[in-house]
Structure formats: C-alpha cells, structure tokens
Design a protein around this motif. Structure first.
Motif, PDB file in Angstrom:
ATOM      1  N   ALA A  35     100.135 104.604  77.839  1.00 11.46           N
ATOM      2  CA  ALA A  35     100.219 103.396  77.445  1.00 11.46           C
ATOM      3  C   ALA A  35      99.215 102.560  77.174  1.00 11.46           C
ATOM      4  O   ALA A  35      98.788 101.823  76.303  1.00 11.46           O
ATOM      5  N   ARG A  36      97.992 102.737  78.303  1.00 12.41           N
ATOM      6  CA  ARG A  36      96.754 102.168  78.227  1.00 12.41           C
ATOM      7  C   ARG A  36      95.968 102.832  76.776  1.00 12.41           C
ATOM      8  O   ARG A  36      95.259 101.860  75.771  1.00 12.41           O
ATOM      9  N   LEU A  37      96.389 104.116  76.469  1.00 10.48           N
ATOM     10  CA  LEU A  37      95.591 104.529  75.315  1.00 10.48           C
ATOM     11  C   LEU A  37      96.019 103.888  74.118  1.00 10.48           C
ATOM     12  O   LEU A  37      95.363 103.639  73.094  1.00 10.48           O
ATOM     13  N   LYS A  38      97.410 103.600  73.886  1.00  6.33           N
ATOM     14  CA  LYS A  38      97.972 103.203  72.711  1.00  6.33           C
ATOM     15  C   LYS A  38      97.552 101.592  72.630  1.00  6.33           C
ATOM     16  O   LYS A  38      97.301 100.983  71.581  1.00  6.33           O
ATOM     17  N   HIS A  39      97.241 100.860  73.927  1.00  6.88           N
ATOM     18  CA  HIS A  39      96.615  99.597  73.731  1.00  6.88           C
ATOM     19  C   HIS A  39      95.571  99.507  73.264  1.00  6.88           C
ATOM     20  O   HIS A  39      95.253  98.442  72.201  1.00  6.88           O
ATOM     21  N   ARG A  45      89.858  99.243  69.322  1.00 11.42           N
ATOM     22  CA  ARG A  45      88.497  99.780  70.382  1.00 11.42           C
ATOM     23  C   ARG A  45      88.864 101.332  70.427  1.00 11.42           C
ATOM     24  O   ARG A  45      89.116 101.931  71.500  1.00 11.42           O
ATOM     25  N   LEU A  46      88.388 101.979  69.372  1.00 13.49           N
ATOM     26  CA  LEU A  46      88.473 103.257  69.338  1.00 13.49           C
ATOM     27  C   LEU A  46      87.504 103.954  70.051  1.00 13.49           C
ATOM     28  O   LEU A  46      87.773 105.170  70.873  1.00 13.49           O
ATOM     29  N   ALA A  47      86.412 103.399  70.497  1.00 10.54           N
ATOM     30  CA  ALA A  47      85.235 104.077  71.358  1.00 10.54           C
ATOM     31  C   ALA A  47      85.863 104.205  72.758  1.00 10.54           C
ATOM     32  O   ALA A  47      85.642 105.143  73.518  1.00 10.54           O
ATOM     33  N   ASP A  48      86.280 102.855  73.182  1.00 13.61           N
ATOM     34  CA  ASP A  48      87.230 103.096  74.551  1.00 13.61           C
ATOM     35  C   ASP A  48      88.088 103.952  74.813  1.00 13.61           C
ATOM     36  O   ASP A  48      88.649 104.513  75.639  1.00 13.61           O
ATOM     37  N   ALA A  49      89.015 104.190  73.465  1.00 10.73           N
ATOM     38  CA  ALA A  49      90.044 104.900  73.485  1.00 10.73           C
ATOM     39  C   ALA A  49      89.618 106.085  73.629  1.00 10.73           C
ATOM     40  O   ALA A  49      90.266 107.177  74.330  1.00 10.73           O
ATOM     41  N   ARG A  59      95.617 116.618  78.099  1.00 13.00           N
ATOM     42  CA  ARG A  59      95.905 116.091  76.610  1.00 13.00           C
ATOM     43  C   ARG A  59      97.158 116.830  76.118  1.00 13.00           C
ATOM     44  O   ARG A  59      96.872 118.184  75.769  1.00 13.00           O
ATOM     45  N   ASP A  60      98.033 116.320  75.679  1.00 10.53           N
ATOM     46  CA  ASP A  60      99.151 116.872  74.881  1.00 10.53           C
ATOM     47  C   ASP A  60      99.128 116.329  73.581  1.00 10.53           C
ATOM     48  O   ASP A  60      98.291 115.705  72.899  1.00 10.53           O
ATOM     49  N   GLU A  61     100.108 116.753  72.705  1.00 13.20           N
ATOM     50  CA  GLU A  61     100.324 116.355  71.224  1.00 13.20           C
ATOM     51  C   GLU A  61     100.450 114.864  71.098  1.00 13.20           C
ATOM     52  O   GLU A  61      99.849 114.396  70.154  1.00 13.20           O
ATOM     53  N   VAL A  62     101.081 114.146  72.138  1.00 12.19           N
ATOM     54  CA  VAL A  62     101.472 112.686  71.794  1.00 12.19           C
ATOM     55  C   VAL A  62     100.238 112.116  71.924  1.00 12.19           C
ATOM     56  O   VAL A  62      99.873 111.045  71.367  1.00 12.19           O
ATOM     57  N   SER A  63      99.161 112.471  73.018  1.00  9.20           N
ATOM     58  CA  SER A  63      97.882 111.738  73.102  1.00  9.20           C
ATOM     59  C   SER A  63      97.084 111.794  71.960  1.00  9.20           C
ATOM     60  O   SER A  63      96.229 111.221  71.565  1.00  9.20           O
ATOM     61  N   TYR A  64      96.862 113.312  71.461  1.00 18.82           N
ATOM     62  CA  TYR A  64      96.290 113.393  70.362  1.00 18.82           C
ATOM     63  C   TYR A  64      96.760 112.513  69.029  1.00 18.82           C
ATOM     64  O   TYR A  64      95.945 111.886  68.301  1.00 18.82           O
ATOM     65  N   ALA A  65      98.128 112.364  68.938  1.00 20.48           N
ATOM     66  CA  ALA A  65      98.658 111.838  67.816  1.00 20.48           C
ATOM     67  C   ALA A  65      98.465 110.155  67.889  1.00 20.48           C
ATOM     68  O   ALA A  65      98.105 109.716  67.071  1.00 20.48           O
ATOM     69  N   THR A  66      98.364 109.650  69.117  1.00 21.44           N
ATOM     70  CA  THR A  66      98.009 108.462  69.516  1.00 21.44           C
ATOM     71  C   THR A  66      96.768 107.941  68.887  1.00 21.44           C
ATOM     72  O   THR A  66      96.575 106.905  68.209  1.00 21.44           O
ATOM     73  N   LEU A  67      95.551 108.926  69.138  1.00 24.09           N
ATOM     74  CA  LEU A  67      94.098 108.811  68.876  1.00 24.09           C
ATOM     75  C   LEU A  67      93.929 108.759  67.260  1.00 24.09           C
ATOM     76  O   LEU A  67      93.347 108.216  66.697  1.00 24.09           O
ATOM     77  N   LEU A  68      94.892 109.796  66.743  1.00 26.46           N
ATOM     78  CA  LEU A  68      94.729 110.180  65.407  1.00 26.46           C
ATOM     79  C   LEU A  68      95.169 108.835  64.486  1.00 26.46           C
ATOM     80  O   LEU A  68      94.595 108.638  63.396  1.00 26.46           O
ATOM     81  N   ALA A  69      96.283 108.253  65.102  1.00 27.30           N
ATOM     82  CA  ALA A  69      96.869 106.930  64.442  1.00 27.30           C
ATOM     83  C   ALA A  69      95.734 106.030  64.514  1.00 27.30           C
ATOM     84  O   ALA A  69      95.686 105.137  63.494  1.00 27.30           O
ATOM     85  N   GLY A  70      94.898 106.130  65.257  1.00 27.92           N
ATOM     86  CA  GLY A  70      93.887 104.779  65.275  1.00 27.92           C
ATOM     87  C   GLY A  70      92.871 105.316  64.196  1.00 27.92           C
ATOM     88  O   GLY A  70      92.393 104.365  63.677  1.00 27.92           O
ATOM     89  N   HIS A  71      92.302 106.659  64.168  1.00 26.69           N
ATOM     90  CA  HIS A  71      91.562 106.934  63.017  1.00 26.69           C
ATOM     91  C   HIS A  71      92.072 106.621  61.655  1.00 26.69           C
ATOM     92  O   HIS A  71      91.491 106.437  60.730  1.00 26.69           O
ATOM     93  N   ALA A  72      93.438 106.840  61.519  1.00 25.06           N
ATOM     94  CA  ALA A  72      94.114 106.997  60.168  1.00 25.06           C
ATOM     95  C   ALA A  72      94.107 105.182  59.866  1.00 25.06           C
ATOM     96  O   ALA A  72      93.909 104.840  58.765  1.00 25.06           O
TER      97      ALA A  72
END
Length: 714
Positions: A35-39, A45-49, A59-72
C-alpha cells in the motif's frame, strides 16, 4: 542434576520491569508495504519507491508490477528494463512472462516515444513469443502500441490482425494509432468494424473516433458519432465532451462547441481552453478574452486553473487585435505561474510583441530567453524583423536558424516572411535563392509560398519569372491569382491584369478586397473610367464586398486623371465619415493640381490636413498646384507653413546589393551624411552630374572616320 544458576546483569539506566512489559514492535505486513509502495508510485516519488522496494523482506510479481507501473507512467523505459532484468534474475525465479508485467514494460517503451528503444522492444517481442505471453490481449495490445508510436505502423497493424482476441482497449489503440499516422478515414473504418464486431465501446473509444473526425475535418461523420455518444449518455463525460468541443472548434462551429462544453457538469481547463481556441479560429478574439475572464471568475478548482495552453491561446487573441497592454499583464501572470518559458506561450508572446511597432526588443528578449525553440518561434521573430524593415537582421536570424542544431527545416511562414523582405528591397538574387530552398523543401506548391514568389518577382521587375511560377501551379487559389493581377497592374500591363481577373472569375474563384485593388489600379493605369466605376459597384452588388478607402482612393485617382474632378468629389461624399482619410483627399488634391482646379484643390487640402495634420502630401500638392499656375508667392507660402508646423517631406531612398558571395544591401537616402565615406560618395556624384551635363552637348551622331583621320595626321 540442576542447571547452574547464572546471574543476568541488567544495564545501568534500564528497568527490569520496563523490559518485561514493553512488547517487541509487530512486523510490518506485506499488504501495508505494498500500500505504501503504491502511494509513492502514484505520487511520482519513484526514488522513494525504489528505496522502499529494496528494503522489502521479499518481493513478488505484484511489487514488481507496482513499481513498473510508475516507470511506465513516467515514460522511463531504461528504468523499466533494468527492473525487468532484476525480475528475471530474481531468486527464487519469478514469473517474468506474466502478461500484466510484460504489458507494463511495453507501455513504458510506448510512453517514452523514442525510436531508439525499438530494438529492445523487438527483443521483448521475441521473449513474449517464446514464452507464449504474446497470446495475451494485454501484451499484444501494448506491443502494437509500441510499434505504432515508434512509427512502425505496418508492424502494429500486423500485430493487431494476428490477435486471437480483441477487447475495447485493442480497438481503441488501433483507431488512435491510425489517427496519429494521418490515416483518419481508415481509423473511422476500423471504428465501424469495432462496433459491428459486438465489442462494447466506452468513452475512450468514442473519443478516439471523434479525434479522427476532428483531424480530418469530417463534421457530418463527427455528428453521427456524437449521436451514438448521446444515445449512450457518454457526451456528458469530460473526456468525450472535450473531444466533441475540439471537433466543432476545428470546424469553426462555435455554437456547437459551447453546447458540447455546457453539457459537462463542471468545466475543466481543457474545456475552457477549447472554447477560447474556437473563438480564436473564427476571428472572435474579443469574445475569447471575455471567456478567459469568465474562466478566472468561475474558477473553483485546480482542474479549471489556466495552464500553458490557455495562456498561449489568450495571448494569441491579444496579438490578433493588438491589445499589447493586456498581453503584457498576461505575460506577468504566466511568468508568476512559471509558464513563460513554455514553448507555446513564448511563441504567442513573440507574435504579440512583433505586432506592435515599438515592442520588437521585447519580442527578441522573449525569443532569446526561450529554452526550446521550434520553427514557429524562429518564423515569428523573423517575421517581426521583416515587418519592421530590418532586412539584414531578418536574414541574419534566418542563417542562425539554419545552423541551429535542434531546429527543423524552415516552413512556409518562414520563407514567405523572407520573400516579402526580398520583394520590399527588390533583392532578386536573394529571392531566387529562397525559391531554390522552397523547391528543396517541397514547399514551392504551397499557396502562401507561390503568392509570395509571384509578389517578389513582380516587385523585382521580373514578371516573366512570376508568370512561370503561376503557370506551374497545382491548385488554383485566390491569393496567387491576386498576386498576378496586382503584379501586372503595377507594371502597367493593365490589359493582362484585367484579362486575368476575368479568367479568375471564370474558374470559379471569388475575388477579395485585395483583388479589386489590383483591378481598379489596372483600370486607373489604362484610363478605363467606366469599367473602374462598374467594378466598384460590382464589389458590393455581385460579390458582397464593401469597398474600403483604398478602393475609393483608386477610383478617385481614376476620375481625377480623366479630368472628372466633380465626380471624384461626389464619390468622396458617398464614403463613410471614418473612411475619408488623408490619402483619399490627397488623391483628389493631386488631380486638382494636375488640372489647375484651385478652388476644389483648396477644399481637398483643408480636409487632408484635418485628417493628417502632420502629413506632407497636402502641402506639397498645393505648392505644386500654385507653382503650375505661376503663383510663386503662394507656393512659397505653403513651403513656409510646412516649415512652421515642423512637417518634413519623407526623403527618397534607394538600395543596391554590394559584394561578392556575402552580398550586403546598401541603402542610400537623399541628403544623408552618415556614411563613413560620404565625402568620397558625394565627389563621385559630382563627377556623375558633370558627366551627365557634358553628355547633353555631345552630338547624337559622330563622324568617327573624320575624327580618326585627324588623330592620325596629328
């Protein structure tokens, strides 16, 4: 045997009772961490993420996908690829071929919009084929979007056609991609296929179709799509309503634009900006400014706050009606909000300041301070210098533009401005070079370039070249025909000019005000009085054009040259009071001077001086009238009045191109002593005058034989 007793030492300052009752902090759950990562990702705030992501226990696929969405969302394809590589190298191995994960990597590549990333996209394409992930509609759609935005539309269409299943996102992506590529009719055909295929169209799909209609100017087809939206109740959603407003604005239907925006619950900045742009496109700049003021008064949220595009549109409105004072206030506003450096705002500001005679330095300052300059920026500032008559500065800027690394080729506005400079200075050689540049850029058939070339060749005295440009036209337009008519009229080819006018009407083109100025000038040079009067009447009766003071001035000159002074005076009497300027009265005065009509001349002179108190034309014409009648005292009195009022007759000037490869234009003004070599110039002029005077005493025919005999005998 009992275990040996051991004494536990308690550190000083700590209580045994405190340690006993204080519980250990509970471990943070993965749900809270995600939840904190999504926020952080949603906040940008990609650096903080990344720091939070690296500190996670696992780290699972969900956490990777959340961070990838930020890069996208940020269009950061290199960052997305680095993260995807970590995913593939993770231990224990995670599902790198997960369709949702792969689609996010492709999305980041598409958002980056950089053709240099296409080889990486091709590698990912191969990976998705090998892992069978390409069969997923999410992966295939994202991949097709990458190819479309990377200008590989053929591959995008192939991907789409090979999809086993297509959803609404797939179809919408296809329609939007075809529209971006300029294939709007095909985009609408695919939209029709989408509707017949049974896929439920959402607001984004209808908006994509409406965008295609707007870009192609297909108003009737746009109305059909609008009807579908209204039937489903989608025309009230902000996204569709804004697209509808854009469609009607592009088609100059302001009423429908306002109606589309009014159906929105609350207007956002896009809606307000579209309405302002619609008023601008239909020449209603004052109403655009009034809308902007209403926007500021009704602003209720940050979503309706003016952005850079709003400021660019409203400053352009001020430029159209020369409200520089209001434009300066807007300049201060957008500078305070941080928009002054935006390219669209800077371009509008440059245009605003170049429209005012005393603000060229401000335009230059805005242009120089703009960090990103495009062809519009360069064209605007070059046009400003050209309008001020600063020919050399305009060409210096053009050379700077061509050597600028980030600027594309000059467009039709750039070349047209420079061709007008060449026309004013009669710089035929420079004009020919610009003509060659227009041919190299593929712009020679553009109406604006063609008319500018015709005007340049005409004013440079080369009507043969003007005829050549005109004869190679691909499409007829009023501006090019008018340029030819005006050119032939100015060169005294009145018969040719009038023939062109008749031919222009035969091909179905409607003449404008400028065309009739050329026609009436041709009648004036040819002495066709009755024809000129007939054309003046036909302007209003046959073509719905109200004659302006320039047209009346031509006919007054025509009647005056024919000696019909009374009719010329009567014609001026029929003009509106605000159109009777000094030029019209001076035309009548010159005719009176030529015919010796002293009484009417005095009346015309009084009116001309009332209209233009500081104009020299009326005084000079009256002095000439008196001089022609031998009234030297009255002529001298007129000259004395000019001196008393401080009225100065404009000095005559001429120009010449001097030099070899780097030619410079030298300007010569009567009575000028500012040149560093003025004494040498005036000595040469004296020699020329002396030589011209001696030539008057040389016989027209010389007996060269006798002169030769005398030389030999001596």
């Amino acid at each position: 045997m009992a275990a040996p007793f051991r004494l536990r030492l308690i550190p000083f300052g700590r209580s045994v009772w405190t340690d006993a009752v204080r519980p250990d902090p509970p471990p943070v759950s993965m749900i809270d961490l995600l939840a904190r990562l999504k926020h952080l990702v949603r906040s940008g705030r990609l650096a903080d993420a990344h720091r939070l992501f690296d500190g996670m226990p696992y780290r699972d696929e969900v956490s990777y996908a959340t961070l990838l969405a930020g890069h996208a969302a940020a269009g950061d394809f290199p960052g997305a690829m680095a993260l995807f590589s970590r995913l593939r190298a993770s231990s224990p191995p995670l599902a790198a071929a997960d369709p949702f994960v792969l689609s996010l990597v492709f999305k980041s590549c598409a958002e980056a919009a950089d053709a240099g990333f296409l080889p990486h996209a091709a590698s990912l394409h191969a990976f998705s084929v090998r892992s069978s992930a390409v069969s997923s509609v999410f992966v295939a759609t994202a991949l097709a979007d990458v190819y479309a935005k990377g200008r590989c539309l053929g591959l995008a269409l192939k991907m789409f056609d090979e999809m086993p299943h297509k959803n609404v996102v797939s179809w919408t992506t296809l329609v939007a991609s075809l529209t971006r590529a300029g294939r709007r009719h095909e985009a609408l055909r695919r939209f029709s296929e989408m509707r017949t295929s049974g896929v439920h169209c959402d607001s984004y799909a209808y908006a994509a179709a409406l965008t295609a209609c707007a870009d192609a100017g297909l108003l009737s087809r746009g109305r059909e799509v609008h009807a579908f939206c209204a039937k489903l109740g989608l025309d009230t959603t902000p996204y569709v309503a804004n697209t509808l407003a854009t469609l009607y604005a592009r088609c100059s239907d302001v009423d429908s634009t306002l109606a589309a925006v009014s159906r929105m619950g609350t207007r956002d900045v896009a809606a307000w900006t579209t309405v302002i742009a619609a008023y601008m496109q239909t020449g209603r700049a004052k109403e655009a400014i009034e809308t902007f003021v209403r926007m500021l008064r009704e602003e209720s949220s940050a979503a309706a706050s003016p952005n850079e595009y709003t400021y660019a549109a409203i400053i352009a409105a001020c430029a159209d009606i020369a409200w520089v004072c209001i434009g300066e206030q807007l300049h201060a506003q957008d500078a305070r909000k941080g928009f002054a450096g935006a390219r669209s705002v800077a371009n509008s500001l440059v245009t605003l300041y170049t429209r005012d005679a005393g603000c060229l330095s401000a335009a230059d300052a805005v242009f120089r301070e703009s960090l990103v300059k495009d062809v519009v920026s360069w064209s605007a500032i070059i046009s400003g210098y050209a309008q001020e008559g600063l020919d050399e500065d305009a060409f210096t800027l053009f050379r700077e533009m061509r050597h600028h690394s980030s600027c594309p080729r000059p467009n039709e506005f750039t070349l047209a401005s420079l061709l007008s400079v060449c026309a004013t200075a009669a710089a035929l050689d420079a004009g020919r070079q610009l003509h060659a540049l227009a041919v190299a850029a593929g712009l020679e058939h553009h109406a604006m370039i063609r008319s500018a070339l015709i005007a340049m060749y005409g004013k440079s005295g080369s009507m043969l070249d003007a005829d050549m440009v005109f004869s190679h036209r691909v499409k007829d337009d009023v501006v090019s025909w008018t340029a030819m008519i005006v050119g032939h009229a100015e060169h005294g080819h009145s018969k040719k000019a009038l023939e062109l006018f008749k031919e222009m009407c035969r091909v179905g083109l409607k003449p404008d005000h400028v065309t009739f100025i050329g026609v009436l000038n041709a009648c004036c040079h040819a002495g066709e009085v009755e024809l000129g009067l007939r054309y003046l009447n036909e302007m209003n009766q046959s073509y719905g054009l109200h004659p302006a003071k320039e047209h009346y001035g031509c006919v007054v000159d025509l009647l005056g040259r024919a000696g019909r002074i009374n009719e010329a005076e009567e014609l001026i009497g029929k003009m509106a009071a605000n159109e009777k300027d000094g030029v019209v009265w001076t035309s009548l005065l010159r005719a009176c001077a030529a015919r010796g009509e002293e009484e009417t001349g005095k009346k015309a002179a009084e009116r001309a001086m009332e209209a233009e108190p500081w104009g020299a034309g009326a005084h000079v014409a009256m002095a000439n009238l008196y001089a022609n009648k031998g009234q030297w005292h009255e002529a001298a009195q007129e000259r004395y009045m000019m001196k008393q009022k401080g009225v100065v007759k404009g000095a005559g000037w001429s120009s010449i191109a001097v030099g070899g490869e780097g030619k410079r234009v030298g300007v010569f003004v009567a009575g000028d002593h500012t040149h560093p070599q003025d004494s040498a110039i005036y000595r040469m002029l004296e020699l020329i005058y002396y030589g011209a005077g001696m030539a008057r005493y040389v016989p027209d025919q010389l007996d060269l034989g006798s002169e030769l005999d005398m030389m030999i005998s001596s």
